[in-house]
Design an enzyme around this catalytic site. Sequence first.
Site, PDB file in Angstrom:
ATOM      1  N   ALA A   1       0.843  -1.198   0.000  1.00 34.58           N
ATOM      2  CA  ALA A   1       0.000   0.000   0.000  1.00 34.58           C
ATOM      3  C   ALA A   1       0.876   1.243   0.000  1.00 34.58           C
ATOM      4  O   ALA A   1       2.055   1.194   0.352  1.00 34.58           O
ATOM      5  CB  ALA A   1      -0.886  -0.011   1.235  1.00 34.58           C
TER       6      ALA A   1
ATOM      7  N   GLY B   1      -0.064  -5.387   0.279  1.00 35.34           N
ATOM      8  CA  GLY B   1      -1.223  -5.264  -0.616  1.00 35.34           C
ATOM      9  C   GLY B   1      -0.974  -5.878  -1.975  1.00 35.34           C
ATOM     10  O   GLY B   1      -1.903  -6.347  -2.645  1.00 35.34           O
TER      11      GLY B   1
ATOM     12  N   GLU C   1      -1.729  -9.392  -1.723  1.00 33.39           N
ATOM     13  CA  GLU C   1      -3.185  -9.558  -1.601  1.00 33.39           C
ATOM     14  C   GLU C   1      -3.863  -9.505  -2.975  1.00 33.39           C
ATOM     15  O   GLU C   1      -4.839 -10.215  -3.229  1.00 33.39           O
ATOM     16  CB  GLU C   1      -3.742  -8.503  -0.646  1.00 33.39           C
ATOM     17  CG  GLU C   1      -3.272  -8.791   0.783  1.00 33.39           C
ATOM     18  CD  GLU C   1      -3.666  -7.745   1.811  1.00 33.39           C
ATOM     19  OE1 GLU C   1      -4.544  -8.020   2.632  1.00 33.39           O
ATOM     20  OE2 GLU C   1      -3.092  -6.644   1.789  1.00 33.39           O
TER      21      GLU C   1
ATOM     22  N   GLU D   1       3.327  -5.877   7.002  1.00 35.68           N
ATOM     23  CA  GLU D   1       2.447  -4.935   7.729  1.00 35.68           C
ATOM     24  C   GLU D   1       2.722  -4.871   9.228  1.00 35.68           C
ATOM     25  O   GLU D   1       2.592  -3.814   9.844  1.00 35.68           O
ATOM     26  CB  GLU D   1       0.969  -5.315   7.529  1.00 35.68           C
ATOM     27  CG  GLU D   1       0.407  -4.980   6.180  1.00 35.68           C
ATOM     28  CD  GLU D   1       0.636  -6.071   5.138  1.00 35.68           C
ATOM     29  OE1 GLU D   1      -0.006  -5.994   4.080  1.00 35.68           O
ATOM     30  OE2 GLU D   1       1.450  -6.988   5.381  1.00 35.68           O
TER      31      GLU D   1
END
Length: 698
Positions: A90, A136, A139, A159
């Site tokens: 992210a 991310g 993901e 994270e």
Amino acid sequence: MDSRIINTLADRVLELGPKPDADSPYRNFKLTRDDDGIAWLLFDREGASANTLSADVVEELDVVLAALESQRPTGIVVRSAKESGFIAGADVNEFRGASDPRPVETAIGRAHAVIDRLEALKIPTVAVINGFCLGGGLEVALACQSRIAIDGARFGFPEVMLGLHPGLGGTVRFTRLVDPMQAMTLMLTGKTIDARRAKSLGLVDAVTQERHVRNAVKDAVFGRLKRARPGPLNAILNFTPVRGFLASRMRSEAEKAAPHEHYPAPYALIDLWEKHGGDKAAMLAAEKTSFANLMVTPTAQNLIRVFFLREQMKKLAGFGNKISRVHVIGAGAMGGDIAAWCASQGLRVTLSDMKPEPVAGAIKRAADLFGKIMRKPTDIRDALDRLVPDLDGEGVRNADLIIEAVPEKLELKQKVYAGLEPKMKPGAILATNTSSIPLQDLRTTLQKPERLVGLHFFNPVSRLQLVEVVSHDGSDPQILQAALAFVGAIDRLPLPVKSSPGFLVNRALTPYMLEAMVMLDEKIDKVTIDAAAEKFGMPMGPIELADQVGLDICLAVGDMLRSKFGDSLPPTPAWLREKVASGELGRKTGKGFYVWKDGKAAKASASPATAQPTPEMIDRLILPMSNVCVACMREGIVDNADTVDGAMIFGTGYAPFRGGPLNYARTRGPENVVSALRVLAQKFGGRFAPDAGWDSFK
């Protein structure tokens, strides 16, 4: 050209399918279709060297997916057009300053909808992953039906390092796809794995080279690729009663590395899986809430701050490193490890010492280090080839940089410089790894004092990222810039400091360690003293740290700083001198305050009678660090409060979730800190007097 060379070159160039039109309707994506009707969706974030997921990028991905739903290609390849990797995660900028979980949850909900849409496509989707695939990015890959990794790709969920857990459905999709114990361990530690390991876990279906990508994609789209399927064990491990048992084991493991009261993220992740691991929809919903609640915690906001402090300090290094040959003088603990680290980072290093034994010891330690940090035997061999024992000091003549790491004795260092200077080539830099001697004293015997800088590394060199880059009144700005660039080039974080006793880090750490000695004098148990610092969040207590550093070094630095700063430092107890005189120096001799076995301090588990640490004990150890940092700002030794915090975190391990000693003072309230220091000064003496710099501290 030899076909092997052509193949090697082909593996460097990304296989991106048909050439996209110049006028793509999208800012961050390119969409083309090949002869087999397969759509190639290339992620190419505008104006960036790496792909990250920001809100506008995810929004645009939604528009692209809508177009694909209506175009109905035979298959979809999702890949990055950036050589740096797939997606780095992210965009962390969007996390800064969040204080209300509700808008965070709304935003994350919108992103979830887009990832869910990707997963729900009725068209075969293949993620082709090169380079890094983190957070991310992983993901997004997990929402595709199959994943093909290019050899050398790296996967992970970092994270937890930001005080968070995955938030785009990763907690759910990852624990369902691979063995949940392995999946949880990777998410709880933030470690990355390579493509081969990802294949053995079942995270990717195939590992290939760039030149085979087109065929691999076809196989995946037309159902010829054998896909990794979750084994029967996964279903059992995700089953309710088993989750409860496994979760409690995970909690006790996590507690060792990251205490619950300071680091909520690992426990939130364990709760999430324990409660909802068997129900995909419920876990996806709960993940959003959990992620939003973590985002606004002081821990997450401070760790996000630390992430940006690291970026800021990397920028201080600048670019354009011109140093490729390094000569290190002194193969002791520091010199040997600095030489090994430089060789591991691709530089050619010669290492000299008065005697052959220390050099042999340093080469052996280097081989151990390379074995830990490098995966390929050929890389280890190459690094060892770059590290050359050089008893005659011949390497001086060709070196771009000479690092002196001999014992902390002024006359000895000056004698070394006298022999060196005539042999150095024009433009070469002379650096000292001194931790205590001011550069003003060292430069007096030099013919060219302007080329002397301090490069102060921290022990262990391979783990602590900070290097203090020390200037003096006569420093050449270009030489300083070259030294900063060198520190960046060896993957270390530079802190520019002006020469002054102890520079920043040792001057701030010394009162912490000496205060612990005074507390021992007051008959407070060493286990209690260490527990006080650990309760605050320090990686280890001051007594254990003194043993690690070496009591002889602590004593020398303490004496030197007391000679300059007098009673602003705690007195050195007489028994410490006796301990050093009798050879009890800590870890390196097997006995200091603790007995050391296999590199660990033998701490008998504290008996119930051992006193619990008090808030006053914590303040006595911790607040002097903030006080010294404020003094160093006031004296102009360092000029930026943020880099002071970064230096203390990356050079000493200062509790990262507190954001550094100055950030801690700001959070607690400078008035509160000053009044606490005054109370301590009245009770224990003038060494706690608040520095004048607090008056202007913001």
